[in-house]
Design a protein around this motif. Structure first.
Motif, PDB file in Angstrom:
ATOM      1  N   SER A   1       0.841  -1.198   0.000  1.00  0.00           N
ATOM      2  CA  SER A   1       0.000   0.000   0.000  1.00  0.00           C
ATOM      3  C   SER A   1       0.876   1.248   0.000  1.00  0.00           C
ATOM      4  CB  SER A   1      -0.923   0.008   1.224  1.00  0.00           C
ATOM      5  OG  SER A   1      -1.475   1.298   1.432  1.00  0.00           O
ATOM      6  N   GLU A   2       0.720   2.092  -0.993  1.00  0.00           N
ATOM      7  CA  GLU A   2       1.526   3.308  -1.080  1.00  0.00           C
ATOM      8  C   GLU A   2       1.235   4.236   0.104  1.00  0.00           C
ATOM      9  OE1 GLU A   2       0.714   5.003  -4.870  1.00  0.00           O
ATOM     10  OE2 GLU A   2       1.685   3.385  -5.994  1.00  0.00           O
ATOM     11  N   ARG A   3      -0.037   4.326   0.481  1.00  0.00           N
ATOM     12  CA  ARG A   3      -0.423   5.184   1.591  1.00  0.00           C
ATOM     13  C   ARG A   3       0.231   4.736   2.897  1.00  0.00           C
ATOM     14  NH1 ARG A   3      -3.075   4.706   5.861  1.00  0.00           N
ATOM     15  NH2 ARG A   3      -3.416   2.512   5.335  1.00  0.00           N
ATOM     16  N   ALA A   4       0.104   3.439   3.212  1.00  0.00           N
ATOM     17  CA  ALA A   4       0.654   2.914   4.456  1.00  0.00           C
ATOM     18  C   ALA A   4       2.181   2.964   4.459  1.00  0.00           C
ATOM     19  CB  ALA A   4       0.166   1.485   4.687  1.00  0.00           C
ATOM     20  N   ALA A   5       2.794   2.658   3.306  1.00  0.00           N
ATOM     21  CA  ALA A   5       4.253   2.680   3.215  1.00  0.00           C
ATOM     22  C   ALA A   5       4.806   4.069   3.502  1.00  0.00           C
ATOM     23  CB  ALA A   5       4.694   2.210   1.832  1.00  0.00           C
ATOM     24  N   ALA A   6       4.126   5.096   2.987  1.00  0.00           N
ATOM     25  CA  ALA A   6       4.581   6.471   3.215  1.00  0.00           C
ATOM     26  C   ALA A   6       4.515   6.838   4.688  1.00  0.00           C
ATOM     27  CB  ALA A   6       3.740   7.441   2.383  1.00  0.00           C
ATOM     28  N   ILE A   7       3.478   6.386   5.377  1.00  0.00           N
ATOM     29  CA  ILE A   7       3.343   6.683   6.806  1.00  0.00           C
ATOM     30  C   ILE A   7       4.440   5.970   7.592  1.00  0.00           C
ATOM     31  CG2 ILE A   7       1.868   6.337   8.836  1.00  0.00           C
ATOM     32  CD1 ILE A   7      -0.544   6.713   6.971  1.00  0.00           C
ATOM     33  N   ALA A   8       4.662   4.688   7.288  1.00  0.00           N
ATOM     34  CA  ALA A   8       5.700   3.931   8.001  1.00  0.00           C
ATOM     35  C   ALA A   8       7.079   4.546   7.764  1.00  0.00           C
ATOM     36  CB  ALA A   8       5.677   2.471   7.559  1.00  0.00           C
ATOM     37  N   GLU A   9       7.353   4.936   6.540  1.00  0.00           N
ATOM     38  CA  GLU A   9       8.657   5.525   6.221  1.00  0.00           C
ATOM     39  C   GLU A   9       8.855   6.860   6.921  1.00  0.00           C
ATOM     40  OE1 GLU A   9      11.407   5.374   2.297  1.00  0.00           O
ATOM     41  OE2 GLU A   9       9.397   6.231   2.015  1.00  0.00           O
ATOM     42  N   SER A  10       7.768   7.621   7.085  1.00  0.00           N
ATOM     43  CA  SER A  10       7.869   8.918   7.748  1.00  0.00           C
ATOM     44  C   SER A  10       8.246   8.788   9.219  1.00  0.00           C
ATOM     45  CB  SER A  10       6.539   9.676   7.624  1.00  0.00           C
ATOM     46  OG  SER A  10       5.536   9.105   8.457  1.00  0.00           O
ATOM     47  N   LYS A  11       8.089   7.588   9.769  1.00  0.00           N
ATOM     48  CA  LYS A  11       8.428   7.359  11.178  1.00  0.00           C
ATOM     49  C   LYS A  11       9.840   6.808  11.354  1.00  0.00           C
ATOM     50  CE  LYS A  11       4.602   4.948  11.959  1.00  0.00           C
ATOM     51  NZ  LYS A  11       3.537   4.215  12.694  1.00  0.00           N
ATOM     52  N   GLY A  12      10.604   6.786  10.258  1.00  0.00           N
ATOM     53  CA  GLY A  12      12.010   6.426  10.369  1.00  0.00           C
ATOM     54  C   GLY A  12      12.338   4.984  10.069  1.00  0.00           C
TER      55      GLY A  12
ATOM     56  N   GLN B   1      12.954   1.831   7.394  1.00  0.00           N
ATOM     57  CA  GLN B   1      13.312   1.572   6.001  1.00  0.00           C
ATOM     58  C   GLN B   1      12.181   0.761   5.371  1.00  0.00           C
ATOM     59  OE1 GLN B   1      16.758  -0.896   5.470  1.00  0.00           O
ATOM     60  NE2 GLN B   1      16.275  -1.272   3.313  1.00  0.00           N
ATOM     61  N   ILE B   2      11.563   1.281   4.320  1.00  0.00           N
ATOM     62  CA  ILE B   2      10.396   0.631   3.734  1.00  0.00           C
ATOM     63  C   ILE B   2      10.617   0.349   2.253  1.00  0.00           C
ATOM     64  CG2 ILE B   2       7.917   0.816   3.272  1.00  0.00           C
ATOM     65  CD1 ILE B   2       8.615   0.593   6.246  1.00  0.00           C
ATOM     66  N   ILE B   3      10.285  -0.882   1.863  1.00  0.00           N
ATOM     67  CA  ILE B   3      10.282  -1.285   0.456  1.00  0.00           C
ATOM     68  C   ILE B   3       8.823  -1.320   0.017  1.00  0.00           C
ATOM     69  CG2 ILE B   3      10.901  -3.085  -1.189  1.00  0.00           C
ATOM     70  CD1 ILE B   3      13.022  -4.011   0.880  1.00  0.00           C
ATOM     71  N   ASN B   4       8.441  -0.403  -0.879  1.00  0.00           N
ATOM     72  CA  ASN B   4       7.038  -0.258  -1.273  1.00  0.00           C
ATOM     73  C   ASN B   4       6.761  -1.069  -2.539  1.00  0.00           C
ATOM     74  OD1 ASN B   4       5.005   2.451  -2.599  1.00  0.00           O
ATOM     75  ND2 ASN B   4       4.378   0.598  -1.548  1.00  0.00           N
ATOM     76  N   ARG B   5       6.526  -2.363  -2.357  1.00  0.00           N
ATOM     77  CA  ARG B   5       6.131  -3.230  -3.466  1.00  0.00           C
ATOM     78  C   ARG B   5       5.676  -4.574  -2.917  1.00  0.00           C
ATOM     79  NH1 ARG B   5       9.990  -7.046  -4.379  1.00  0.00           N
ATOM     80  NH2 ARG B   5      12.194  -6.571  -4.100  1.00  0.00           N
ATOM     81  N   SER B   6       5.258  -5.432  -3.830  1.00  0.00           N
ATOM     82  CA  SER B   6       4.808  -6.762  -3.449  1.00  0.00           C
ATOM     83  C   SER B   6       5.995  -7.670  -3.173  1.00  0.00           C
ATOM     84  CB  SER B   6       3.941  -7.357  -4.557  1.00  0.00           C
ATOM     85  OG  SER B   6       3.690  -8.724  -4.332  1.00  0.00           O
ATOM     86  N   ILE B   7       5.833  -8.551  -2.202  1.00  0.00           N
ATOM     87  CA  ILE B   7       6.857  -9.551  -1.908  1.00  0.00           C
ATOM     88  C   ILE B   7       6.738 -10.738  -2.858  1.00  0.00           C
ATOM     89  CG2 ILE B   7       5.405 -10.765  -0.231  1.00  0.00           C
ATOM     90  CD1 ILE B   7       9.214 -10.254   0.023  1.00  0.00           C
ATOM     91  N   VAL B   8       5.619 -10.838  -3.586  1.00  0.00           N
ATOM     92  CA  VAL B   8       5.360 -12.011  -4.428  1.00  0.00           C
ATOM     93  C   VAL B   8       6.175 -11.962  -5.714  1.00  0.00           C
ATOM     94  CG1 VAL B   8       3.589 -13.271  -5.710  1.00  0.00           C
ATOM     95  CG2 VAL B   8       3.032 -12.260  -3.491  1.00  0.00           C
ATOM     96  N   ASP B   9       6.264 -10.786  -6.325  1.00  0.00           N
ATOM     97  CA  ASP B   9       6.740 -10.696  -7.695  1.00  0.00           C
ATOM     98  C   ASP B   9       8.228 -10.955  -7.866  1.00  0.00           C
ATOM     99  OD1 ASP B   9       4.146 -10.060  -8.448  1.00  0.00           O
ATOM    100  OD2 ASP B   9       4.475  -7.918  -8.129  1.00  0.00           O
ATOM    101  N   GLU B  10       9.037 -10.491  -6.947  1.00  0.00           N
ATOM    102  CA  GLU B  10      10.483 -10.639  -7.103  1.00  0.00           C
ATOM    103  C   GLU B  10      11.152 -10.673  -5.735  1.00  0.00           C
ATOM    104  OE1 GLU B  10      12.439  -7.055  -8.646  1.00  0.00           O
ATOM    105  OE2 GLU B  10      10.453  -6.137  -8.687  1.00  0.00           O
ATOM    106  N   PRO B  11      12.347 -11.242  -5.645  1.00  0.00           N
ATOM    107  CA  PRO B  11      13.047 -11.295  -4.359  1.00  0.00           C
ATOM    108  C   PRO B  11      13.384  -9.894  -3.856  1.00  0.00           C
ATOM    109  CG  PRO B  11      14.027 -12.817  -5.943  1.00  0.00           C
ATOM    110  CD  PRO B  11      13.087 -11.942  -6.712  1.00  0.00           C
ATOM    111  N   LEU B  12      13.662  -9.814  -2.577  1.00  0.00           N
ATOM    112  CA  LEU B  12      14.096  -8.553  -1.984  1.00  0.00           C
ATOM    113  C   LEU B  12      15.539  -8.262  -2.392  1.00  0.00           C
ATOM    114  CD1 LEU B  12      12.560  -9.174   1.530  1.00  0.00           C
ATOM    115  CD2 LEU B  12      11.718  -7.577  -0.196  1.00  0.00           C
TER     116      LEU B  12
END
Length: 299
Positions: free
Chosen positions: A115-126, A128-139
């Motif tokens: 979720s772009e919305r949720a990722a932005a909030i989590a990142e704003s709190k310091g 490290q956030i990867i904003n994408r699906s875990i299904v499509d490709e490895p980290l």
């Protein structure tokens, strides 16, 4: 199609090709794998990013505020008081409530969130956030973690075998994988599926509670162990638990749960009564999975 007819559907966890139809409701078809005993939706729908943002927002509003602390305590207990754990990656981290608590506990925090919305909030709190699906490709391969967690996320993913392989690549040797997810074979399944069948689909509230809201996989407490070991995980333990992820009034008639009466105040009473009955009877609704990534395994 009859309830015991074989299909060409393969299980995305263990790879078995003997998935059979279990029950149909509201246009969804739920099957069961003859190998790992998982339940899975055989005709899942597709969702847009905007829908995922809306679903994420609704979940955050209904979330039990004590859940983040509960999850952190599970990680603390399973790692012997964070012994050897300095960093954690939370998959499906939402707005970062669990990561907030982990950071307060002194851990280095990172998350994956679609979720772009949720990722932005989590990142704003310091975090490290990867904003994408875990299904499509490895980290990204340039970072490894002492622990990877998934709190009520893997049941939403159509390709759990692939996801678990991706997560193993994110773990340091000996790292902890800790997952909480709804359990296949709970009392809700055992009551809901026969009732749905016996009433010709007229009483489908329990089935909807188990399989609604993008839930496409449910894991059997004994069947999930072998696929994890095959990937290279060791010391796999799977325990049934009671985890109430939502606040007491949200299990009936909220944005996330089916309405039992259609009357808001009455649905909230039904919800609170059901939660307290589950606690009183010590019913299990989920499983707690803990595994260690093999120190000798390479992805």
């Amino acid at each position: 199609m009859t309830s015991d007819a074989k299909t060409a559907h393969c299980c995305a966890l263990c790879g078995a090709d003997d998935v059979v139809r279990l029950v149909g409701f509201q246009g969804r078809v739920v099957g069961r794998c003859g190998g790992c005993k998982s339940g899975l939706v055989m005709n899942p729908g597709q969702y847009e990013v905007e829908e995922l943002d809306d679903a994420s927002g609704a979940y955050e509003q209904e979330l039990n505020p004590a859940k983040a602390e509960f999850c952190l305590q599970r990680l603390r207990d399973l790692s012997d008081g964070f012994r050897g754990v300095q960093s954690v990656l939370d998959v499906g981290c939402g707005e970062g409530r669990f990561l907030d608590r982990a950071k307060e506990a002194g851990l280095q925090t990172a998350g994956v969130e679609i979720s772009e919305r949720a990722a932005a909030i989590a990142e704003s709190k310091g975090h490290q956030i990867i904003n994408r699906s875990i299904v499509d490709e490895p980290l990204p391969r340039d970072q490894r973690f002492d622990a990877v967690t998934m709190w009520d996320i893997i049941e939403h993913l159509e390709s759990p075998g692939r996801v678990l392989k991706h997560l193993s690549a994110a773990l340091k040797p000996g790292g902890h994988l800790v997952v909480i997810t709804p359990m296949m074979g709970s009392v809700y399944d055992r009551l809901g599926i026969p009732l749905c069948k016996l009433t010709g689909g007229r009483f489908d509230k329990l089935v909807e509670m188990c399989w609604g809201h993008d839930h496409v996989f449910r894991y059997h407490r004994r069947g999930v162990r072998e696929p994890l070991e095959r990937l290279g995980f060791e010391q796999v333990s799977v325990k049934p638990v009671l985890v109430l992820s939502l606040n007491e009034a949200a299990y009936a008639g909220s944005e996330l749960a089916p309405a039992w009466t259609g009357v808001g105040p009455l649905d909230r009473l039904v919800s609170r009564f059901g939660v307290r009955l589950a606690r009183l009877c010590r019913l299990h609704n989920k499983i707690l999975i803990h595994a260690r990534w093999s120190a000798d395994r390479r992805v």
